[in-house]
Structures are given as C-alpha cells and as structure tokens.
Write an enzyme that holds these catalytic residues in place. Structure first.
Site, short mmCIF file in Angstrom:
data_model
loop_
_atom_site.label_atom_id
_atom_site.label_comp_id
_atom_site.label_asym_id
_atom_site.label_seq_id
_atom_site.Cartn_x
_atom_site.Cartn_y
_atom_site.Cartn_z
N TYR A 114 0.79 -1.25 0.11
CA TYR A 114 0.12 -0.09 -0.01
C TYR A 114 0.87 1.26 -0.16
CZ TYR A 114 -5.02 -2.04 0.83
OH TYR A 114 -5.94 -2.55 0.80
N LYS A 153 3.43 -15.47 2.72
CA LYS A 153 3.45 -16.42 1.44
C LYS A 153 5.12 -16.51 1.21
CE LYS A 153 1.98 -18.22 -2.34
NZ LYS A 153 1.13 -19.08 -2.78
N ASP A 180 -2.80 -18.31 0.67
CA ASP A 180 -3.90 -18.96 0.10
C ASP A 180 -4.39 -20.12 0.72
OD1 ASP A 180 -1.44 -20.34 -0.20
OD2 ASP A 180 -1.03 -20.90 -2.23
N ASP A 225 -6.39 -7.30 3.97
CA ASP A 225 -7.63 -6.35 3.32
C ASP A 225 -8.23 -7.52 2.97
OD1 ASP A 225 -8.86 -4.33 2.20
OD2 ASP A 225 -7.84 -4.87 0.45
N ASP A 269 -12.24 -9.06 4.23
CA ASP A 269 -13.62 -9.03 3.67
C ASP A 269 -14.15 -10.55 3.53
OD1 ASP A 269 -13.32 -6.24 3.07
OD2 ASP A 269 -13.97 -6.55 1.15
C1 IPM Z 1 -10.25 -1.07 3.80
C2 IPM Z 1 -10.54 -0.46 2.54
C3 IPM Z 1 -9.37 0.45 2.38
C4 IPM Z 1 -8.08 -0.52 2.22
C5 IPM Z 1 -9.66 1.14 1.13
C6 IPM Z 1 -10.84 1.95 1.08
C7 IPM Z 1 -8.34 1.99 0.68
O1 IPM Z 1 -10.70 -1.62 1.89
O2 IPM Z 1 -10.26 -0.46 5.04
O3 IPM Z 1 -10.17 -2.47 4.05
O4 IPM Z 1 -7.77 -1.11 1.07
O5 IPM Z 1 -7.37 -0.49 3.23
MN MN Z 2 -10.66 -3.57 2.42
#
Ligand code: IPM
Ligand code: MN
Length: 355
Positions: free
Chosen positions: A142, A189, A221, A245, A249
């Site tokens: 990032y 990884k 993975d 990240d 999710d």
């Molecule tokens: C998160 C979001 C952010 C990230 C984006 C919006 C930059 O997806 O907080 O997980 O990738 O960190």
């Molecule tokens: Mn995210």
C-alpha cells in the site's frame, strides 16, 4: 469520565450510520455518568468538495486533539469511474492511517447466535467462530514504491517491510493471543515472497518471549480456503496489509452480513474505530444502511480506548437484543420482508439502554 471523540462521518451512508452510533454512545454516557464531547471534521469526498483534500490538516488536528476517533466510511463512485482523478477519497484514508501512525488494524469476526442461519456457510461450519485479524496497516504494498516504466506500458508496486514494522504488529498479536486462547497464526506467502520470509523469521524469533502461545505459520492461499471451511479453528491471525485487506472481507461474510463487523485501527498514540464496510453509495439517504457495525465499533472504542468494559458490554447486549427481536435493517430480513430503517434500529437500541 470525560471522553473527547473526533467524529468523521465521511461519505455515502457514513453520516447515517454514524448518527446512530452517536445516539447510542450518548445514551451509554447518560446511563454510566460520562460526558462525551464530539468534534465533527471532514474527510473523503465531502472534504475534497469543501477544501480539495480528502484528509485536510484541520481534520488531522481534530484527530490529534481527541482521545479517540469514530469514523463512518469514505468513497464516492464519481471518483471510481474516473481513472484520471488526481485526488481520491481513499487517499484520505491512507493518509490518515499513516499520519496518525495507526499500524494495527483489529478486525474481529464472530457469529451471532440468532443469525447462524443467515450466513452463506453452513451452521455447523461456523458455530463458535470468534477470531480476530490483526492486519498491518501502514506498510507493505500500500505504501511501497510504485510507478510506470516503458512509456507507461509497465507498472509496478513494491511490498517492503522492516523487521521493526513486523515486530510491533506481532507484539500486539502475541499480547492479544495471551488474553484469548493463546493460539496465533502468522499468515504469509513465505514460499514465494522475500518480505514474507522476513515476517516468518521475525515472528519465529519472538516465540521465545511468549512460551505459552502456540504459533502456526500458514500460507495466505491456504488460509483463504480454511477460513470458509473451518473458521472456528482460528483465533488470532496476524498478517501484512494487502493479505489482511482481502482476508478480512472474506471473513466478514461468515457472520451473515458485512453490515455487522466493527474494527479498530490502533497506533501508539491514537485509535480509530470504524465499520469494515464501505460507503455503499447506492444506499445513501434511503435509510436502509445497517448501523450495527458502527454501533459495535463504538463498543470497541469504549473498551479499548477508555477501558470502559461494562459500557461496551451494554452496547453488545442491546445489539444482540435487536437481532433476536429482529429490529433490523433489510439486509438481515428474509426475502420480501420489509426492514426497519437505520434510524429505527438506532432508536430501538437507545430505548433498550435507557429503558
Ligand atoms: C479497507 C478498505 C481500504 C483498504 C480502501 C478503501 C483503501 O478496503 O479499509 O479495508 O484497502 O485498506
Ligand atoms: Mn478492504
């Protein structure tokens, strides 16, 4: 106690869900004799429109002056569909994380008894899931060097980590594991990436300082797969920025709705609390956004920034009540059933607190 909280509502559904978290927090403050001083400040697209910067200096100052920060969401489709946009709301988020030194992102995933059948995964797979990701938040790909070469025909992003960055995140992981089941999984990884080999080497060297913690090392993975097969086999997981990240999710789906999961981003001085969902622009102003992730983020704020454990538990209690009584937004209702509005859910929570 007097709590000074910076309030960054942001874009899309941010302001609506933040309003509910403020109402709930104020009710908690009344019940437990605290006073909360909220200081609103601009971020995201709203800040770009007002001052041309998604994380203005003035907002940074408000955050520095506060004891904790409550954040909604940022992002606007107007920027997503314009690859030439010079400033983007998301840059505000990254700048904020970096300038405030919020290097550890704490993302719990747990199930709610009343929602076990709402998850896309089978009940027997997810029952008892209670895990926490600690995602490194201010390093890696990032923030690494990036650019274009060959007249724009080649692009690169680099993932760089220092031993220090890994250590400070891993310390939080070991400490958290000590307060839970003493199981820590380092996700990397290392069969391919040099940065992952440094992660593994660094964490291995720390094991002797925490002899009670049982550490496992797994490739990202494989974790992606096992996370949906047997999520209840994990407890504390530590990982680098991009892996975290993606995996968080994925993990959020386990509970049944992304609208339920809170998070904290902590550094040495500051801490910010936010729902893990985005700004859900299509839902802006419709009153359908689920406020529970933000309300639960406020619970984490009481507990982690102020050590106010009873206050956090009371928020969790009323959130569980709203789920059990099905006073919930449409994402948690059955097909064809009408949901309660964002505000109705917030009002219900407040009533149960001041009851
Ligand atoms: C998160 C979001 C952010 C990230 C984006 C919006 C930059 O997806 O907080 O997980 O990738 O960190
Ligand atoms: Mn995210």
């Amino acid at each position: 106690m007097h709590l000074k909280i910076a309030l960054l509502a942001g874009d899309g559904i941010g302001p609506e869900v933040i309003d509910q978290a403020v109402k709930v927090s104020d009710a908690i403050a009344r019940k437990f004799n605290h006073s909360i001083e909220w200081t609103p400040a601009l971020t995201g697209a709203a800040a770009i429109d007002a001052v041309g910067d998604p994380y203005p200096d003035q907002t940074h100052q408000v955050c520095l002056d506060a004891d904790a920060i409550l954040f909604g969401a940022i992002g606007h489709p107007r920027f997503d569909n314009d690859p030439s946009a010079k400033v983007r709301p998301e840059q505000g988020l990254l700048k904020m994380r970096q300038k405030l030194g919020l290097f550890a992102n704490v993302r719990p995933t747990f199930t709610f008894p009343s929602l076990l059948d709402k998850s896309p995964l089978k009940r027997e797979r997810i029952e008892g899931t209670d895990l926490v990701f600690l995602r490194e938040l201010t390093g890696g790909i990032y923030f690494g060097e990036r650019g274009r070469k060959d007249d724009g025909n080649t692009a690169f992003d680099t993932c760089t980590y220092t031993r220090k960055e890994i250590q400070r995140l891993a310390v939080k992981g070991f400490e958290l594991a000590m307060t839970r089941s003493k199981k820590l999984c380092c996700v990397d990884k290392a069969n391919v990436l040099e940065s992952s080999r440094l992660w593994r080497e660094t964490v291995q060297a720390m094991e002797k300082d925490y002899p009670e913690v049982e550490v496992s090392y797994e490739f990202v993975d494989a974790v992606a797969m096992r996370l949906v097969q047997w999520p209840n086999s994990y407890d504390v997981l530590i990982t680098e920025n991009l892996f975290g990240d993606i995996l968080t999710d994925e993990a959020s789906v386990i509970s049944g709705s992304m609208g339920l999961m809170p998070s904290a981003s902590v550094g040495t001085e500051n801490a910010l609390y936010e729902p893990i969902h985005g700004s859900f622009p299509q839902a802006t102003g419709l009153g359908i956004a689920n406020p529970l992730a933000t309300v639960l983020s406020a619970a984490m704020l009481f507990e982690m920034s102020f050590g106010l454990i009873k206050e956090g538990s009371e928020i969790r209690r009323v959130v569980n009540l709203s789920l059990a009584e099905e006073i919930v937004t449409e994402d948690l209702k059955g097909k064809g059933e009408k949901g309660n509005s964002t505000t109705e859910v917030g009002d219900y929570l407040v009533q149960q607190i001041i009851g």
